[in-house]
Scaffold this motif. Structure first.
Motif, PDB file in Angstrom:
ATOM      1  N   GLU A  80      71.523  57.576  51.486  1.00 18.07           N
ATOM      2  CA  GLU A  80      72.987  57.694  51.301  1.00 18.07           C
ATOM      3  C   GLU A  80      73.552  59.189  51.535  1.00 18.07           C
ATOM      4  OE1 GLU A  80      76.414  56.824  48.091  1.00 18.07           O
ATOM      5  OE2 GLU A  80      74.587  56.377  47.636  1.00 18.07           O
ATOM      6  N   GLN A  81      72.479  60.025  50.773  1.00 20.81           N
ATOM      7  CA  GLN A  81      72.829  61.609  50.878  1.00 20.81           C
ATOM      8  C   GLN A  81      72.622  61.998  52.312  1.00 20.81           C
ATOM      9  OE1 GLN A  81      74.243  62.716  48.232  1.00 20.81           O
ATOM     10  NE2 GLN A  81      74.631  64.590  49.222  1.00 20.81           N
ATOM     11  N   THR A  82      71.913  61.383  53.113  1.00 18.35           N
ATOM     12  CA  THR A  82      71.581  62.003  54.491  1.00 18.35           C
ATOM     13  C   THR A  82      72.823  61.680  55.224  1.00 18.35           C
ATOM     14  OG1 THR A  82      69.168  61.725  54.379  1.00 18.35           O
ATOM     15  CG2 THR A  82      70.126  61.704  56.560  1.00 18.35           C
ATOM     16  N   MET A  83      73.415  60.658  55.138  1.00 18.06           N
ATOM     17  CA  MET A  83      74.498  59.923  55.950  1.00 18.06           C
ATOM     18  C   MET A  83      75.817  60.950  55.211  1.00 18.06           C
ATOM     19  SD  MET A  83      75.753  58.147  58.070  1.00 18.06           S
ATOM     20  CE  MET A  83      74.448  56.892  58.473  1.00 18.06           C
ATOM     21  N   ARG A  84      75.961  61.200  53.996  1.00 12.96           N
ATOM     22  CA  ARG A  84      77.009  62.009  53.632  1.00 12.96           C
ATOM     23  C   ARG A  84      76.832  63.428  54.393  1.00 12.96           C
ATOM     24  NH1 ARG A  84      79.995  60.118  49.340  1.00 12.96           N
ATOM     25  NH2 ARG A  84      79.124  58.457  48.233  1.00 12.96           N
ATOM     26  N   LEU A  85      75.555  63.945  54.463  1.00  6.03           N
ATOM     27  CA  LEU A  85      75.395  65.151  55.060  1.00  6.03           C
ATOM     28  C   LEU A  85      75.759  65.375  56.572  1.00  6.03           C
ATOM     29  CD1 LEU A  85      74.165  67.984  54.893  1.00  6.03           C
ATOM     30  CD2 LEU A  85      72.115  67.160  55.665  1.00  6.03           C
ATOM     31  N   LEU A  86      75.283  64.341  57.406  1.00  6.55           N
ATOM     32  CA  LEU A  86      75.661  64.007  58.668  1.00  6.55           C
ATOM     33  C   LEU A  86      77.398  63.828  58.709  1.00  6.55           C
ATOM     34  CD1 LEU A  86      73.134  61.066  59.728  1.00  6.55           C
ATOM     35  CD2 LEU A  86      73.292  63.353  60.931  1.00  6.55           C
ATOM     36  N   ILE A  87      78.073  63.250  57.930  1.00  8.85           N
ATOM     37  CA  ILE A  87      79.547  63.145  57.877  1.00  8.85           C
ATOM     38  C   ILE A  87      80.144  64.480  57.945  1.00  8.85           C
ATOM     39  CG2 ILE A  87      81.335  62.359  56.748  1.00  8.85           C
ATOM     40  CD1 ILE A  87      79.921  59.646  56.254  1.00  8.85           C
ATOM     41  N   ALA A  88      79.381  65.392  56.903  1.00 13.41           N
ATOM     42  CA  ALA A  88      79.979  66.845  56.738  1.00 13.41           C
ATOM     43  C   ALA A  88      79.792  67.541  57.987  1.00 13.41           C
ATOM     44  CB  ALA A  88      79.190  67.460  55.422  1.00 13.41           C
ATOM     45  N   HIS A  89      78.614  67.429  58.802  1.00  9.31           N
ATOM     46  CA  HIS A  89      78.410  67.994  59.965  1.00  9.31           C
ATOM     47  C   HIS A  89      79.099  67.752  60.999  1.00  9.31           C
ATOM     48  CE1 HIS A  89      73.927  69.918  59.251  1.00  9.31           C
ATOM     49  NE2 HIS A  89      74.663  69.869  58.397  1.00  9.31           N
ATOM     50  N   ILE A  90      79.513  66.302  61.170  1.00  8.45           N
ATOM     51  CA  ILE A  90      80.021  65.749  62.134  1.00  8.45           C
ATOM     52  C   ILE A  90      81.876  66.295  61.886  1.00  8.45           C
ATOM     53  CG2 ILE A  90      81.014  63.479  63.310  1.00  8.45           C
ATOM     54  CD1 ILE A  90      78.160  64.023  63.679  1.00  8.45           C
ATOM     55  N   ALA A  91      82.219  66.280  60.713  1.00 10.11           N
ATOM     56  CA  ALA A  91      83.470  66.984  60.416  1.00 10.11           C
ATOM     57  C   ALA A  91      83.717  68.383  60.950  1.00 10.11           C
ATOM     58  CB  ALA A  91      83.761  66.561  59.143  1.00 10.11           C
ATOM     59  N   ALA A  92      82.773  69.110  60.613  1.00  6.72           N
ATOM     60  CA  ALA A  92      82.640  70.429  60.943  1.00  6.72           C
ATOM     61  C   ALA A  92      82.589  70.645  62.300  1.00  6.72           C
ATOM     62  CB  ALA A  92      81.458  71.159  60.227  1.00  6.72           C
ATOM     63  N   ASP A  93      81.782  69.974  63.147  1.00  8.23           N
ATOM     64  CA  ASP A  93      81.809  69.848  64.571  1.00  8.23           C
ATOM     65  C   ASP A  93      83.070  69.775  65.172  1.00  8.23           C
ATOM     66  OD1 ASP A  93      78.932  70.544  64.526  1.00  8.23           O
ATOM     67  OD2 ASP A  93      78.439  68.577  65.128  1.00  8.23           O
ATOM     68  N   ARG A  94      83.769  68.723  64.554  1.00  5.03           N
ATOM     69  CA  ARG A  94      85.152  68.486  65.125  1.00  5.03           C
ATOM     70  C   ARG A  94      86.072  69.655  64.945  1.00  5.03           C
ATOM     71  NH1 ARG A  94      89.940  66.556  64.693  1.00  5.03           N
ATOM     72  NH2 ARG A  94      90.462  64.958  66.340  1.00  5.03           N
ATOM     73  N   ARG A  95      86.054  70.187  63.969  1.00  4.90           N
ATOM     74  CA  ARG A  95      86.792  71.444  63.614  1.00  4.90           C
ATOM     75  C   ARG A  95      86.625  72.427  64.456  1.00  4.90           C
ATOM     76  NH1 ARG A  95      85.688  69.856  58.254  1.00  4.90           N
ATOM     77  NH2 ARG A  95      84.129  71.476  58.074  1.00  4.90           N
ATOM     78  N   ASP A  96      85.388  72.762  64.631  1.00  2.00           N
ATOM     79  CA  ASP A  96      84.744  73.878  65.578  1.00  2.00           C
ATOM     80  C   ASP A  96      85.194  73.668  67.128  1.00  2.00           C
ATOM     81  OD1 ASP A  96      83.590  75.100  63.372  1.00  2.00           O
ATOM     82  OD2 ASP A  96      81.570  74.410  63.921  1.00  2.00           O
ATOM     83  N   LEU A  97      85.235  72.401  67.630  1.00  2.00           N
ATOM     84  CA  LEU A  97      85.654  71.940  68.870  1.00  2.00           C
ATOM     85  C   LEU A  97      87.258  72.250  69.047  1.00  2.00           C
ATOM     86  CD1 LEU A  97      85.383  71.103  71.688  1.00  2.00           C
ATOM     87  CD2 LEU A  97      85.365  68.685  70.819  1.00  2.00           C
ATOM     88  N   ALA A  98      87.820  71.748  67.993  1.00  4.77           N
ATOM     89  CA  ALA A  98      89.388  72.009  67.995  1.00  4.77           C
ATOM     90  C   ALA A  98      89.736  73.540  67.946  1.00  4.77           C
ATOM     91  CB  ALA A  98      90.051  71.267  66.763  1.00  4.77           C
ATOM     92  N   SER A  99      89.014  74.282  67.237  1.00  2.00           N
ATOM     93  CA  SER A  99      89.239  75.728  67.108  1.00  2.00           C
ATOM     94  C   SER A  99      88.786  76.483  68.564  1.00  2.00           C
ATOM     95  CB  SER A  99      88.346  76.387  66.041  1.00  2.00           C
ATOM     96  OG  SER A  99      88.758  76.019  64.711  1.00  2.00           O
TER      97      SER A  99
END
Length: 175
Positions: A43-62
């Motif tokens: 569960e914690q690994t999946m939460r970490l992945l979600i945080a990374h994926i969200a950050a990547d999305r923000r980085d791409l939008a930027s």
């Protein structure tokens, strides 16, 4: 003699916007998959992945904004549709870990991250011709994608017995 060519900004912006749209669907898929692993050691690994994926999305939008491109109206409309569709995950509807659909879900998530990795690699390849791109930042995003793939694959490896080996219904009973 080679002539210098400029960027086809419509194609370049369209490519990045397509990945931004896909990143919304990917983020929704990861958030949906989180329910599969709730209460498990992963569960914690999946939460970490979600945080990374969200950050990547923000980085791409930027990045799109820094390059001077704008999100298209069609992309905004499709993003809203992806948000709705992403809440329903047809790959693993019941959110069960002891099913082949769980492996398919992990394979799909890996494929999504591999597509994002390919985008970072393409941008690294074009960077020498586009000084607006910062190589070190792209390399960091590329490394983050490799880490995400490894995390997904570690979930798969660590939980493979749960899906593919027979379960003794008497195990644990009366012990």
């Amino acid at each position: 003699m080679t002539t210098a060519r400029g960027f086809d900004h419509d194609v370049y912006a369209g490519y990045l916007n397509a990945h931004l749209l896909a990143s919304e669907a990917g983020l929704r898929a990861f958030k949906s998959a989180k329910a599969t692993w709730a209460g498990s050691p992963h569960e914690q690994t999946m939460r970490l992945l979600i945080a990374h994926i969200a950050a990547d999305r923000r980085d791409l939008a930027s990045l799109i904004d820094q390059l001077g491109y704008r999100e298209s109206f069609l992309k905004l409309w499709l993003t809203n549709a992806a948000r709705v569709a992403g809440t329903f995950n047809p790959v693993n509807i019941l959110r069960l870990r002891q099913r082949p659909s769980t492996q398919l879900e992990l394979d799909t998530l890996t494929g999504m991250v591999r597509a994002k990795l390919s985008m970072w690699e393409a941008l690294i390849a074009v960077q020498p011709r586009d000084p607006r791109l910062v190589l070190s930042g792209l390399q960091e995003l590329e490394a983050r994608a490799h880490t995400q793939i490894e995390l997904i694959q570690s979930i798969s490896r660590d939980s493979v017995e749960e899906r593919f080996l027979e379960h003794d219904p008497r195990a644990g009973a009366g012990r």
